[in-house]
Motif scaffolding. Structure first.
Motif, PDB file in Angstrom:
ATOM      1  N   LEU A 245       0.834  -0.936  -0.228  1.00 20.13           N
ATOM      2  CA  LEU A 245      -0.308   0.366  -0.128  1.00 20.13           C
ATOM      3  C   LEU A 245       0.690   1.177  -0.410  1.00 20.13           C
ATOM      4  CD1 LEU A 245      -2.780  -0.491   2.191  1.00 20.13           C
ATOM      5  CD2 LEU A 245      -2.531  -1.296  -0.018  1.00 20.13           C
ATOM      6  N   GLU A 246       1.955   0.504   0.727  1.00 24.86           N
ATOM      7  CA  GLU A 246       3.164   2.429   0.222  1.00 24.86           C
ATOM      8  C   GLU A 246       3.832   2.325  -0.400  1.00 24.86           C
ATOM      9  OE1 GLU A 246       6.436   0.968   3.218  1.00 24.86           O
ATOM     10  OE2 GLU A 246       4.701   1.066   4.888  1.00 24.86           O
ATOM     11  N   ASN A 247       3.748   2.020  -1.468  1.00 24.18           N
ATOM     12  CA  ASN A 247       4.147   1.777  -3.092  1.00 24.18           C
ATOM     13  C   ASN A 247       3.736   2.177  -4.439  1.00 24.18           C
ATOM     14  OD1 ASN A 247       7.234   1.529  -1.847  1.00 24.18           O
ATOM     15  ND2 ASN A 247       6.251  -0.904  -2.199  1.00 24.18           N
ATOM     16  N   GLY A 248       4.309   3.175  -5.128  1.00 23.56           N
ATOM     17  CA  GLY A 248       3.503   3.113  -6.380  1.00 23.56           C
ATOM     18  C   GLY A 248       3.666   4.370  -6.362  1.00 23.56           C
ATOM     19  N   PRO A 249       3.225   5.315  -7.228  1.00 25.54           N
ATOM     20  CA  PRO A 249       2.150   6.399  -7.787  1.00 25.54           C
ATOM     21  C   PRO A 249       0.889   6.961  -7.316  1.00 25.54           C
ATOM     22  CG  PRO A 249       2.194   6.003  -9.615  1.00 25.54           C
ATOM     23  CD  PRO A 249       3.581   4.841  -9.006  1.00 25.54           C
ATOM     24  N   LEU A 250       0.287   5.387  -7.926  1.00 21.35           N
ATOM     25  CA  LEU A 250      -0.980   5.330  -7.311  1.00 21.35           C
ATOM     26  C   LEU A 250      -1.327   4.786  -6.553  1.00 21.35           C
ATOM     27  CD1 LEU A 250      -2.439   4.390 -10.891  1.00 21.35           C
ATOM     28  CD2 LEU A 250      -2.414   7.853  -9.831  1.00 21.35           C
ATOM     29  N   ARG A 251      -2.096   5.795  -4.459  1.00 20.04           N
ATOM     30  CA  ARG A 251      -1.974   4.268  -3.925  1.00 20.04           C
ATOM     31  C   ARG A 251      -3.087   5.289  -3.538  1.00 20.04           C
ATOM     32  NH1 ARG A 251       2.358   6.993  -4.030  1.00 20.04           N
ATOM     33  NH2 ARG A 251       2.144   8.988  -2.763  1.00 20.04           N
ATOM     34  N   GLN A 252      -4.281   5.107  -4.220  1.00 20.88           N
ATOM     35  CA  GLN A 252      -5.954   5.329  -3.406  1.00 20.88           C
ATOM     36  C   GLN A 252      -6.547   3.413  -3.574  1.00 20.88           C
ATOM     37  OE1 GLN A 252      -4.488   6.521  -6.186  1.00 20.88           O
ATOM     38  NE2 GLN A 252      -6.441   6.119  -8.396  1.00 20.88           N
ATOM     39  N   LEU A 253      -7.384   3.834  -2.466  1.00 27.58           N
ATOM     40  CA  LEU A 253      -7.912   2.537  -2.712  1.00 27.58           C
ATOM     41  C   LEU A 253      -8.966   2.274  -3.391  1.00 27.58           C
ATOM     42  CD1 LEU A 253      -7.420   1.695   1.550  1.00 27.58           C
ATOM     43  CD2 LEU A 253      -6.452   0.850  -0.539  1.00 27.58           C
ATOM     44  N   LEU A 254      -9.192   1.088  -4.380  1.00 31.74           N
ATOM     45  CA  LEU A 254     -10.650   1.149  -4.721  1.00 31.74           C
ATOM     46  C   LEU A 254     -11.097   0.023  -5.100  1.00 31.74           C
ATOM     47  CD1 LEU A 254     -10.197   1.470  -8.962  1.00 31.74           C
ATOM     48  CD2 LEU A 254      -7.988   1.336  -7.035  1.00 31.74           C
ATOM     49  N   ASP A 255     -12.745  -0.336  -5.193  1.00 31.30           N
ATOM     50  CA  ASP A 255     -12.792  -1.638  -4.785  1.00 31.30           C
ATOM     51  C   ASP A 255     -12.497  -1.542  -6.477  1.00 31.30           C
ATOM     52  OD1 ASP A 255     -14.735  -4.582  -5.770  1.00 31.30           O
ATOM     53  OD2 ASP A 255     -16.039  -3.197  -5.378  1.00 31.30           O
ATOM     54  N   ILE A 256     -11.369  -2.801  -7.237  1.00 35.01           N
ATOM     55  CA  ILE A 256     -11.529  -3.493  -8.222  1.00 35.01           C
ATOM     56  C   ILE A 256     -11.588  -4.659  -9.129  1.00 35.01           C
ATOM     57  CG2 ILE A 256      -8.759  -2.897  -7.526  1.00 35.01           C
ATOM     58  CD1 ILE A 256      -8.145  -6.267  -7.194  1.00 35.01           C
ATOM     59  N   HIS A 257     -12.701  -4.757  -8.814  1.00 33.22           N
ATOM     60  CA  HIS A 257     -13.778  -5.599  -9.449  1.00 33.22           C
ATOM     61  C   HIS A 257     -14.700  -4.872  -9.367  1.00 33.22           C
ATOM     62  CE1 HIS A 257     -11.233  -8.915  -7.777  1.00 33.22           C
ATOM     63  NE2 HIS A 257     -11.159  -9.488  -8.771  1.00 33.22           N
ATOM     64  N   ASP A 258     -15.180  -3.490  -9.559  1.00 37.65           N
ATOM     65  CA  ASP A 258     -16.177  -2.563  -9.874  1.00 37.65           C
ATOM     66  C   ASP A 258     -15.568  -1.872 -11.267  1.00 37.65           C
ATOM     67  OD1 ASP A 258     -17.980  -0.895  -9.812  1.00 37.65           O
ATOM     68  OD2 ASP A 258     -18.187   0.093  -8.287  1.00 37.65           O
ATOM     69  N   SER A 259     -16.314  -2.793 -11.769  1.00 37.49           N
ATOM     70  CA  SER A 259     -15.576  -1.332 -13.274  1.00 37.49           C
ATOM     71  C   SER A 259     -15.991  -0.012 -13.240  1.00 37.49           C
ATOM     72  CB  SER A 259     -16.137  -2.580 -14.678  1.00 37.49           C
ATOM     73  OG  SER A 259     -17.985  -1.707 -14.664  1.00 37.49           O
ATOM     74  N   GLU A 260     -17.643   0.325 -12.413  1.00 35.38           N
ATOM     75  CA  GLU A 260     -16.781   2.019 -12.234  1.00 35.38           C
ATOM     76  C   GLU A 260     -15.822   2.638 -12.415  1.00 35.38           C
ATOM     77  OE1 GLU A 260     -20.755   2.985 -11.852  1.00 35.38           O
ATOM     78  OE2 GLU A 260     -22.054   2.417 -13.304  1.00 35.38           O
ATOM     79  N   ALA A 261     -15.874   1.943 -10.367  1.00 34.64           N
ATOM     80  CA  ALA A 261     -14.689   2.119  -9.156  1.00 34.64           C
ATOM     81  C   ALA A 261     -13.060   2.522 -10.701  1.00 34.64           C
ATOM     82  CB  ALA A 261     -14.245   1.430  -8.529  1.00 34.64           C
ATOM     83  N   VAL A 262     -13.048   1.577 -11.442  1.00 33.75           N
ATOM     84  CA  VAL A 262     -11.644   1.297 -11.803  1.00 33.75           C
ATOM     85  C   VAL A 262     -11.620   2.281 -12.862  1.00 33.75           C
ATOM     86  CG1 VAL A 262     -10.407  -0.104 -13.508  1.00 33.75           C
ATOM     87  CG2 VAL A 262     -11.602  -1.179 -12.056  1.00 33.75           C
ATOM     88  N   GLN A 263     -13.069   2.857 -13.949  1.00 37.33           N
ATOM     89  CA  GLN A 263     -12.996   3.739 -14.605  1.00 37.33           C
ATOM     90  C   GLN A 263     -13.044   4.991 -13.981  1.00 37.33           C
ATOM     91  OE1 GLN A 263     -12.853   3.266 -18.067  1.00 37.33           O
ATOM     92  NE2 GLN A 263     -12.480   4.955 -18.519  1.00 37.33           N
TER      93      GLN A 263
END
Length: 303
Positions: A245-263
């Motif tokens: 969770l500490e790494n990467g340029p994008l660290r916001q949490l989301l539901d990765i199995h929700d297409s609208e959240a991903v989009q």
């Protein structure tokens, strides 16, 4: 003729162990417990390989002629003993299915023939293997951590012929300095699912290097972070989850199995991996087969 309408020994066993007399008493977890795993689904906790092969098979049967040909031209894919299926006359594994999608996306915007390529974090080398098997490059440079670099060196030496293998430069991350590679020029840089595992300041350093040395940049990484213990039970422990969770340029949490959240997270992805202000996104899209991995191809404006 005497008719037999009795349960088989197999189903007598199932009724005794899983679909018992009180199976309908509580429907709360019906579709995700042993009752439904005996009626409709295979238990994902114990049937991971079955689901992996099913995924690979469905992807393999949907390949275009161009995607299939790219795989066919890549020899020695059996090295390392992959989990495979056979579709349309080819033996396929999930790694090289992803590679043909990745290379196809790159080919749509970059002429790879005669190109010089930089890859940051090559894993064991599948993408390099496929690109070098399908295009005559002028050179390929892999930057990686020492142990991973030794793995990709061993694998690529095994699967490529000598003339192609000699075109690869292997550079240890530990040897990089602020001035490293600054005088080099590459037609393309590739990063696949590793910047998300780097400290944010390290990602920025690499993006600065890409800005200074490359004409195009292909990136494939998650659009954000997620917390979902149901996926693997946090097999590597809570500490591993927190480090991720500490790494990467994008660290916001989301539901990765929700297409609208991903989009909704895509604009931040496109901006977050842009190497600099002179770069435009030539194309982006979902990176099959994963719900939350996105890919983008950037090009640097000529001045």
């Amino acid at each position: 003729m005497e008719h037999n309408f009795q349960a088989s020994r197999q189903w007598e066993r199932i009724q005794n162990r899983w679909i018992t007399e009180d199976a309908g008493a509580d429907l709360t977890r019906l579709k995700s417990d042993s009752r439904n795993f005996k009626l409709s689904l295979w238990d994902p906790a114990t049937n991971g390989v079955r689901y992996l092969k099913t995924l690979a098979y469905n992807l393999g049967m949907a390949l275009t002629p161009q995607e299939l040909a790219r795989i066919s031209r890549t020899p020695n894919r059996e090295v390392g003993g992959p989990t495979t299926v056979r579709c349309q006359g080819e033996t396929l594994c999930l790694d090289y299915l992803q590679a043909t999608f990745e290379v196809g996306f790159i080919e749509s915007g970059v002429d790879l023939d005669g190109a010089r390529v930089l890859e940051i974090g090559a894993g064991y080398g599948r993408t390099c293997h496929m690109i070098m098997s399908n295009h005559d490059l002028s050179g390929y440079c892999i930057v990686d951590l020492k142990n991973t670099l030794e793995l990709s060196r061993a694998y690529l030496r095994e699967v490529l012929d000598e003339s192609r293998f000699k075109l690869i430069d292997f550079i240890e991350v530990e040897s990089l300095t602020a001035a490293s590679l600054r005088s080099e020029r590459f037609d393309l840089c590739i990063n696949i699912h590793s910047m998300t595992e780097m400290a944010p300041e390290t990602v920025r350093s690499y993006l600065d290097l890409i800005d200074a040395t490359c004409a195009a940049f292909y990136v494939k990484n998650p659009v954000g972070k997620y917390i979902d213990k149901s996926l693997d039970g946090y097999l590597q422990g809570e500490e591993a989850v927190q480090m991720a969770l500490e790494n990467g340029p994008l660290r916001q949490l989301l539901d990765i199995h929700d297409s609208e959240a991903v989009q909704a997270a895509v604009p931040a992805f496109v901006d977050g991996y842009r190497p600099g202000s002179a770069w435009t996104c030539a194309g982006d899209g979902r990176a099959l087969p994963w719900s939350y991995l996105w890919q983008a191809l950037y090009k640097k404006s000529r001045r």
